[in-house]
Write an enzyme that holds these catalytic residues in place. Structure first.
Site, PDB file in Angstrom:
ATOM      1  N   THR A  43       0.829  -1.204   0.000  1.00 42.74           N
ATOM      2  CA  THR A  43       0.000   0.000   0.000  1.00 42.74           C
ATOM      3  C   THR A  43       0.866   1.256   0.000  1.00 42.74           C
ATOM      4  O   THR A  43       2.093   1.178  -0.208  1.00 42.74           O
ATOM      5  CB  THR A  43      -1.022  -0.047   1.161  1.00 42.74           C
ATOM      6  OG1 THR A  43      -1.953   1.009   0.986  1.00 42.74           O
ATOM      7  CG2 THR A  43      -0.375   0.019   2.527  1.00 42.74           C
ATOM      8  N   LYS A  47       3.222   1.414  -3.847  1.00 45.10           N
ATOM      9  CA  LYS A  47       2.512   0.712  -4.937  1.00 45.10           C
ATOM     10  C   LYS A  47       3.224   0.806  -6.288  1.00 45.10           C
ATOM     11  O   LYS A  47       3.120  -0.107  -7.095  1.00 45.10           O
ATOM     12  CB  LYS A  47       1.088   1.256  -5.071  1.00 45.10           C
ATOM     13  CG  LYS A  47       0.162   0.771  -3.976  1.00 45.10           C
ATOM     14  CD  LYS A  47      -1.263   1.242  -4.226  1.00 45.10           C
ATOM     15  CE  LYS A  47      -2.208   0.688  -3.173  1.00 45.10           C
ATOM     16  NZ  LYS A  47      -3.600   1.068  -3.390  1.00 45.10           N
ATOM     17  N   ASP A  83      -7.141  -3.410  -7.098  1.00 44.45           N
ATOM     18  CA  ASP A  83      -7.931  -2.234  -6.712  1.00 44.45           C
ATOM     19  C   ASP A  83      -8.987  -1.916  -7.771  1.00 44.45           C
ATOM     20  O   ASP A  83     -10.154  -1.669  -7.449  1.00 44.45           O
ATOM     21  CB  ASP A  83      -7.023  -1.008  -6.544  1.00 44.45           C
ATOM     22  CG  ASP A  83      -6.288  -1.002  -5.209  1.00 44.45           C
ATOM     23  OD1 ASP A  83      -6.779  -1.627  -4.246  1.00 44.45           O
ATOM     24  OD2 ASP A  83      -5.212  -0.362  -5.131  1.00 44.45           O
ATOM     25  N   GLY A 108      -8.793  13.113  -9.187  1.00 43.06           N
ATOM     26  CA  GLY A 108      -7.524  12.586  -8.678  1.00 43.06           C
ATOM     27  C   GLY A 108      -6.746  11.859  -9.762  1.00 43.06           C
ATOM     28  O   GLY A 108      -7.326  11.388 -10.759  1.00 43.06           O
ATOM     29  N   GLY A 111      -2.178   6.943  -7.235  1.00 43.02           N
ATOM     30  CA  GLY A 111      -2.138   5.495  -7.411  1.00 43.02           C
ATOM     31  C   GLY A 111      -3.524   4.878  -7.527  1.00 43.02           C
ATOM     32  O   GLY A 111      -3.753   4.012  -8.376  1.00 43.02           O
ATOM     33  N   MET A 204     -13.985   6.699  -2.961  1.00 43.06           N
ATOM     34  CA  MET A 204     -13.138   5.557  -2.555  1.00 43.06           C
ATOM     35  C   MET A 204     -12.829   5.557  -1.061  1.00 43.06           C
ATOM     36  O   MET A 204     -12.411   4.549  -0.504  1.00 43.06           O
ATOM     37  CB  MET A 204     -11.814   5.600  -3.313  1.00 43.06           C
ATOM     38  CG  MET A 204     -11.891   5.038  -4.689  1.00 43.06           C
ATOM     39  SD  MET A 204     -10.191   4.802  -5.231  1.00 43.06           S
ATOM     40  CE  MET A 204     -10.487   4.447  -6.939  1.00 43.06           C
ATOM     41  N   TYR A 206     -13.316   5.208   2.784  1.00 45.34           N
ATOM     42  CA  TYR A 206     -14.245   4.404   3.584  1.00 45.34           C
ATOM     43  C   TYR A 206     -14.206   4.787   5.064  1.00 45.34           C
ATOM     44  O   TYR A 206     -15.041   4.331   5.839  1.00 45.34           O
ATOM     45  CB  TYR A 206     -13.957   2.905   3.421  1.00 45.34           C
ATOM     46  CG  TYR A 206     -12.489   2.559   3.546  1.00 45.34           C
ATOM     47  CD1 TYR A 206     -11.891   2.361   4.777  1.00 45.34           C
ATOM     48  CD2 TYR A 206     -11.696   2.468   2.407  1.00 45.34           C
ATOM     49  CE1 TYR A 206     -10.552   2.072   4.879  1.00 45.34           C
ATOM     50  CE2 TYR A 206     -10.347   2.178   2.495  1.00 45.34           C
ATOM     51  CZ  TYR A 206      -9.778   1.973   3.733  1.00 45.34           C
ATOM     52  OH  TYR A 206      -8.440   1.700   3.839  1.00 45.34           O
ATOM     53  N   GLY A 227     -16.045   3.647  -0.154  1.00 46.96           N
ATOM     54  CA  GLY A 227     -15.072   2.686  -0.663  1.00 46.96           C
ATOM     55  C   GLY A 227     -15.031   1.343   0.050  1.00 46.96           C
ATOM     56  O   GLY A 227     -14.139   0.537  -0.231  1.00 46.96           O
TER      57      GLY A 227
END
Ligand code: NAP
Length: 270
Positions: A43, A47, A83, A108, A111, A204, A206, A227
């Site tokens: 993460t 990535k 993802d 955005g 990644g 995305m 959460y 997300g």
């Protein structure tokens, strides 16, 4: 949720977090080989940088330019990106949204956006507008994806005051891939009043489960989701890559929503 899935499948394995400093990523990857770990998730902020340390990339990772899942195949490390596929599953499950032929605005260009845009292109999205604070990053991403997915029309704009006025009329999905909203921030210049009726909004993020963007979506009557479903989807797909089997249906979502205090992924409005 990974440990719950391992236990439910009767597998003698554990999923453990390691905090790796960027300067020591190569040592950590060597450690995966040396210890014979079955696989890892990767993460922020590793990535992209992890890619050069792997033996092979599958199509999802290659196209996205980012890896979130690595499988150790007898010492050969293979990078995947689940993802994007997790997002596509969540859009279908939580919002009944299918990207094929649609126009999508992606906020955005980091990644998470890379994985999302690649997956949206693969799913047949007709047009994608990438809006990012750093306009050059959005333009680079649009150019990269255009070279890989010429059937999708990709354009880039800067995320700035009034940018919504330059967006296409027929938006089917507005997707936030930035971290704006994690601390209650609004997305500058975004006015949901300009979205057509029937559009859906996906954030995305959460945690928190309801961001200012999702509050706005509810205020204007758009169906929306956070997300959680994507996080579950990418986790189920990673589990399958490592073990060859899927966890029991709904288990990861149940464990994750309980962990997040009962937050629900989607808000379905009539
Ligand atoms: P990243 O590579 O660091 O990219 C961050 C993005 O946010 C960039 O587009 C950046 O714009 C933008 N941004 C950050 N701060 C901003 C600000 N103050 N104003 C305007 N734009 C800003 O991070 P990432 O990996 O893409 O992750 C982004 C978010 O997605 C995180 O909240 C993460 O938790 C979430 N995520 C969720 C899932 C899931 O499964 N639900 C999976 C992956 C990621 P610039 O290019 O201008 O810096």
């Amino acid at each position: 949720m990974q440990n719950a899935a391992l236990a439910a499948c009767g597998m003698n394995a554990a999923y453990i977090p390691f905090d790796v400093h960027p300067d020591r990523l190569d040592e950590a990857i060597s450690g995966v080989r040396a210890l014979g770990l079955r696989g890892i998730n990767v993460t922020i902020p590793h990535k992209t940088s992890v890619m050069a340390l792997l033996d092979e990339l599958d199509e999802s990772a290659w196209a996205a330019g980012a890896v979130n899942t690595v499988k150790n195949d007898d010492g050969r490390l293979i990078g995947h990106n689940t993802d994007g596929a997790g997002l596509i599953r969540s859009l279908a499950d939580d919002l009944a949204f299918t990207p094929n032929g649609q126009t999508v605005v992606v906020i955005g260009a980091g990644g998470a956006a890379r994985g999302a845009v690649a997956a949206l292109c693969r799913a047949g999205t007709r047009r994608i507008v990438i809006a990012n604070r750093t306009g050059d990053r959005a333009r680079e991403l649009a150019a990269w994806m255009t070279s890989r997915y010429p059937r999708t029309e990709l354009t880039a704009i800067s995320l700035e005051e009034g940018m919504i006025s330059s967006l296409p009329q027929n938006i089917g999905l507005l997707l936030n891939t930035t971290s704006l909203g994690m601390k209650g921030e609004e997305i500058p210049g975004l006015n949901l009043a300009a979205l057509p009726a029937g559009a859906v909004v996906y954030d995305m993020i959460y945690a928190p489960p309801v961001t200012p963007l999702l509050n706005e979506a509810e205020r204007f009557g758009f169906r929306s989701a956070n997300g959680i479903g994507m996080l579950v989807g990418q986790g189920e797909l990673a589990f399958h890559i490592w073990t060859g089997t899927f966890p029991p249906d709904g288990l990861m979502k149940e464990v994750l929503t309980a962990f997040l205090g009962g937050a629900q992924p989607a808000r379905q409005l009539s």
